[in-house]
Design a protein around this motif. Structure first.
Motif, PDB file in Angstrom:
ATOM      1  N   ASN A  54      49.089  37.034  66.480  1.00  0.00           N
ATOM      2  CA  ASN A  54      49.155  38.488  66.595  1.00  0.00           C
ATOM      3  C   ASN A  54      50.293  39.006  65.718  1.00  0.00           C
ATOM      4  OD1 ASN A  54      49.404  41.161  67.361  1.00  0.00           O
ATOM      5  ND2 ASN A  54      50.251  40.700  69.370  1.00  0.00           N
ATOM      6  N   CYS A 102      53.225  41.443  66.837  1.00  0.00           N
ATOM      7  CA  CYS A 102      54.289  41.049  67.765  1.00  0.00           C
ATOM      8  C   CYS A 102      54.843  39.663  67.427  1.00  0.00           C
ATOM      9  CB  CYS A 102      53.706  41.078  69.178  1.00  0.00           C
ATOM     10  SG  CYS A 102      54.846  40.807  70.509  1.00  0.00           S
ATOM     11  N   ASP A 120      53.191  36.869  68.146  1.00  0.00           N
ATOM     12  CA  ASP A 120      52.701  35.914  69.152  1.00  0.00           C
ATOM     13  C   ASP A 120      51.775  34.879  68.523  1.00  0.00           C
ATOM     14  OD1 ASP A 120      53.858  37.620  71.116  1.00  0.00           O
ATOM     15  OD2 ASP A 120      52.029  38.839  71.081  1.00  0.00           O
ATOM     16  N   CYS A 180      55.811  36.858  73.005  1.00  0.00           N
ATOM     17  CA  CYS A 180      56.295  37.695  74.102  1.00  0.00           C
ATOM     18  C   CYS A 180      55.736  37.227  75.436  1.00  0.00           C
ATOM     19  CB  CYS A 180      55.907  39.152  73.848  1.00  0.00           C
ATOM     20  SG  CYS A 180      54.153  39.484  74.053  1.00  0.00           S
ATOM     21  N   SER A 209      51.861  37.856  76.130  1.00  0.00           N
ATOM     22  CA  SER A 209      50.909  36.937  75.475  1.00  0.00           C
ATOM     23  C   SER A 209      50.956  35.547  76.116  1.00  0.00           C
ATOM     24  CB  SER A 209      51.212  36.831  73.972  1.00  0.00           C
ATOM     25  OG  SER A 209      52.460  36.192  73.733  1.00  0.00           O
ATOM     26  N   ARG A 264      50.732  46.572  73.364  1.00  0.00           N
ATOM     27  CA  ARG A 264      50.716  45.376  74.210  1.00  0.00           C
ATOM     28  C   ARG A 264      49.315  44.835  74.474  1.00  0.00           C
ATOM     29  NH1 ARG A 264      55.258  42.864  73.610  1.00  0.00           N
ATOM     30  NH2 ARG A 264      57.072  44.073  74.209  1.00  0.00           N
ATOM     31  N   CYS A 304      48.663  41.793  72.590  1.00  0.00           N
ATOM     32  CA  CYS A 304      49.394  40.644  73.145  1.00  0.00           C
ATOM     33  C   CYS A 304      48.593  40.013  74.285  1.00  0.00           C
ATOM     34  CB  CYS A 304      50.755  41.082  73.676  1.00  0.00           C
ATOM     35  SG  CYS A 304      51.816  41.877  72.449  1.00  0.00           S
TER      36      CYS A 304
HETATM   37 ZN    ZN Z   1      53.302  40.113  72.148  1.00  0.00          ZN
END
Ligand code: ZN
Length: 154
Positions: free
Chosen positions: A43, A46, A48, A72, A75, A133, A136
Motif C-alpha cells: 500500500n 501508507c 504497508d 501501520c 493493516s 485508512r 490499509c
Molecule cells: Zn496503513
C-alpha cells in the motif's frame, strides 16, 4: 475529509483494544515454506506490506494460512484477524468474507448474518470514516483475493 494521521482516539475504545492486541501480538505471523498460494501486497499510501502464504487441504479448501509484513496497526491487525478467520475455510467462503468486509469498511449496511461472518473484523469498521485508512484495512484482503484468483477461477 483529509485524515492522514488518524489516531486511535478517533476509533471506539473496544475496537481499539482488539486492533492493538492483534498489532502487538499478531497471530500466524510466520513463514510457510513452499506455500500452495502466495501473494504480496503493498500500500504505497501508507507503506504497508503484507505477504500471505496458504497451504491447501484440498484444491478448494484452505488448510493453514500465515502472513508476514510491516506497516501501520490497521493493516497488520487486519492481516492477523484475516489469518484466524479464514483458516480451514473453503476458498469461495474466504472470498465471500472479503466482499462483506469490503462493504463494511466502505460504510455500507451489513445485515446481522453477514456481520457474524466477520468476527473480530468488525473492530475495523471505524476506518470507513477515514478514506486513507480504508486501503490499509483492505490490503491483506486484496492480497488474499490476488493469491486465490491467480490460481483459481471461482
Ligand atoms: Zn496503513
Amino acid at each position: 475529509m483529509s485524515s492522514s494521521n488518524t489516531s486511535f482516539n478517533e476509533l471506539d475504545d473496544i475496537y481499539q483494544d482488539i486492533i492493538l492486541d492483534h498489532y502487538r501480538r499478531p497471530r500466524n505471523k510466520v513463514n510457510i515454506p513452499d506455500p500452495d498460494l502466495f501473494s504480496r501486497g503493498f500500500n504505497p499510501f501508507c507503506g504497508d506490506e503484507v505477504t500471505l502464504m496458504i497451504k491447501l487441504a484440498t484444491e478448494n479448501q484452505i488448510k493453514t494460512i500465515a502472513f508476514t509484513g510491516q506497516g501501520c496497526s490497521i493493516s497488520q491487525a487486519s492481516a492477523s484477524i484475516l489469518t484466524e478467520l479464514i483458516k480451514g475455510k473453503p476458498l469461495k467462503e474466504s472470498m465471500e468474507i472479503s466482499g462483506i468486509f469490503r462493504n463494511l469498511v466502505k460504510g455500507l449496511a451489513i445485515d446481522d448474518e453477514d456481520l457474524d461472518k466477520l468476527g473480530e473484523l468488525e473492530a475495523l469498521k471505524g476506518v470507513s470514516k477515514f478514506p486513507v485508512r480504508i486501503k490499509c484495512a483492505l490490503l491483506p484482503w486484496s492480497t488474499l483475493e490476488d493469491a486465490i484468483s491467480k490460481n483459481k477461477d471461482l
